[in-house]
Design an enzyme around this catalytic site. Structure first.
Site, mmCIF file in Angstrom:
data_model
loop_
_atom_site.group_PDB
_atom_site.id
_atom_site.type_symbol
_atom_site.label_atom_id
_atom_site.label_comp_id
_atom_site.label_asym_id
_atom_site.label_seq_id
_atom_site.Cartn_x
_atom_site.Cartn_y
_atom_site.Cartn_z
ATOM 1 N N CYS A 99 -3.549 -3.453 4.050
ATOM 2 C CA CYS A 99 -2.689 -4.575 4.429
ATOM 3 C C CYS A 99 -3.081 -5.894 3.771
ATOM 4 C CB CYS A 99 -2.705 -4.744 5.942
ATOM 5 S SG CYS A 99 -2.244 -3.235 6.830
ATOM 6 N N GLU B 259 0.832 -1.200 0.000
ATOM 7 C CA GLU B 259 0.000 0.000 0.000
ATOM 8 C C GLU B 259 0.869 1.254 0.000
ATOM 9 O OE1 GLU B 259 -1.410 1.381 4.181
ATOM 10 O OE2 GLU B 259 -1.842 -0.768 4.091
ATOM 11 N N HIS C 145 -2.944 -10.926 11.270
ATOM 12 C CA HIS C 145 -2.390 -9.636 10.872
ATOM 13 C C HIS C 145 -2.197 -8.800 12.130
ATOM 14 C CE1 HIS C 145 -1.697 -5.774 9.164
ATOM 15 N NE2 HIS C 145 -2.836 -5.287 9.626
#
Length: 474
Positions: free
Chosen positions: A122, A88, A273
């Protein structure tokens, strides 16, 4: 390899991590920022945070991670048929990071490589790795392996979010007959939210709604896990009673039978994550809460007093119910230490790596758990990206992870990161902030702060074209 031979056991053949050479201590940052002791270390569950200045960008991260992967595994550049990138960190609105990586294949004359960049906060890394695996498993596969690169520089404007930054990257070799095999069932949840986004292209800093981001993450976790359980249970029911089963779901893999029903107990390790460690602890408790709601009479929940009170809380209100949160974090504490904590090394040393976070967790698990212990185990994976996109799935360890563990040498490399004063961190971010999108531009950061033999940004010309160089070897 014959192109008509169908690939089996497609997954991860090799991994390499890259991260900056400098970090700050979160304990030092608490003092520097004048906040109460424990605000970052306990409140966020963080230990260190790496950072970089204007000598590194997403392209140098990619070149460093992928070139190191290729060297360590002695990869023939002609043996790669696809490269997918998940990031990103955008420095160009048209030119992909993948095209920059093509420099590594020019000398070998290999320009026939599919794939480009995948972007959604993400989650881009997981989109990239699913693409690579699906390509190998598809009729389009030409017999070659794939590489996935994922990485980001996670930085925030001054304020409460800045301690949750970090940086890092991962390069992954994908192909058949892998020791880490991706199971076919994915539970996915996507929605339209504005919890974290980057609308201002003149700045590296995101717009963050902290409370909404946490709720979005946990909502995505609930739904992705629920979809995974539904699909898994349906498949298990269909294959139950068949002699051979489907994809090993009845008789299992390597002699290990698969669970008849999906639940936390069906996994040996879990990787989430990790924007910061405390959210991972909340997430693990949240999965246990989901299992409780699905089966409150299960033995592992026998210690819960007045379970009816928890069951009576509407799902929408459960995210803000501190009693639910505290109860299930406490209940899952021992399980977390054994099954989740081994995958937290990168997160604790590097901080938030955005797209690389989940795979840094997997790399940490491989580096921490001995190969003989990891053999035959199942690893739950939860990918999340704000905006939002998420998936829950599993990896089966079907082979020896010794080579990956040895070649990464991850734990020793993490320990070799240099802890520096917080003033260096603030100064580095100020340099990036003041010179973002500058052209022509000559970076001022010292290359002595970079790892030996690594790519770095040498200059940007008046047309914004970037030139890279390599630091001397040690």
């Amino acid at each position: 390899m014959a192109t008509n031979a169908r690939p089996k056991d497609v997954g991860i053949l090799g991994m390499e991590m890259y991260f900056p050479r400098r970090c700050i201590s979160q304990t030092d940052l608490e003092v520097f920022d004048g906040v109460p002791s424990g605000k970052y270390t306990i409140g966020l569950g963080q230990k260190y945070m790496v950072f970089t200045d204007d000598r590194e960008d997403i392209n140098t991260f990619a070149l460093n991670a992928v070139s190191s992967l290729m060297k360590k595994y002695n990869i023939d550049p002609k043996s790669i048929g696809r490269i997918d990138v998940g990031t990103e960190t955008i420095i160009d609105k048209a030119k992909s990071v993948k095209t920059v990586l093509m420099q590594l294949f020019e000398e070998a004359g290999n320009s026939d490589i599919e794939g480009v960049d995948n972007i959604n906060a993400c989650y881009g890394s997981t989109a990239a790795i699913f693409n690579a695996i699906n390509w190998v498993e598809s009729s389009s596969w030409d017999g070659r392996n794939a590489i996935v690169f994922t990485g980001d520089i996670a930085i925030y404007a001054e304020g409460s979010a800045r301690p949750s930054g970090g940086a890092g990257a991962c390069a992954i070799l994908i192909g058949p007959n892998a020791p880490l095999v991706f199971e076919p069932i994915h539970g996915t949840f996507m929605s339209h939210t504005y919890d974290f986004f980057k609308p201002n292209l003149s700045s590296e800093y995101p717009v963050v709604d902290g409370p909404l981001s946490i709720t979005t993450y946990l909502t995505a976790l609930d739904n992705a896990y629920a979809r995974y359980c539904e699909k898994y249970n349906k498949r298990a029911a269909l294959t139950n009673g068949h002699a051979n089963g489907t994809n090993g779901y009845t008789n299992g893999v390597n002699g290990h039978s698969e669970p008849a029903k999906a639940s936390l107990s069906g996994f040996d390790y879990m990787v989430y994550h990790s924007p910061y460690g405390k959210l991972v602890q909340k997430s693990h408790g949240r999965i246990m809460y989901n299992d409780f709601v699905a089966n409150p009479s299960a033995p592992e929940f026998s210690s819960i007093e007045n379970p009816e009170a928890f069951l009576a809380v509407p799902r929408a209100k459960s995210y803000s119910d501190k009693n639910i949160e505290k109860t299930f974090i406490s209940l899952s504490k021992g399980h977390y230490a054994k099954h989740v904590e081994p995958g937290m090394q990168c997160a604790q040393h590097c901080g938030n790596m955005y797209t690389a976070s989940l795979y840094g967790g997997l790399a940490s698990l491989i580096a921490t758990v001995p190969p003989e212990t990891l053999q035959g185990k199942r690893i739950a994976m939860f990918a999340f990206g704000s905006g939002c996109a998420s998936s829950y799935w599993a990896i089966k360890v079907k082979g020896d992870t010794t080579e990956i563990r040895t070649k990464m040498n991850l734990l020793a490399r993490l320990e070799s990161i240099k802890v520096v004063p917080c003033e260096e961190f603030v100064g580095a971010l100020k340099i990036r902030e003041q010179n973002h999108n500058a052209a022509p531009y000559a970076p001022t950061g010292s290359i002595e702060n970079l790892w030996p033999g690594s790519y770095y940004l040498d200059s940007i010309d008046d047309k914004f074209r970037r030139k890279y160089a390599v630091t001397p070897d040690a």
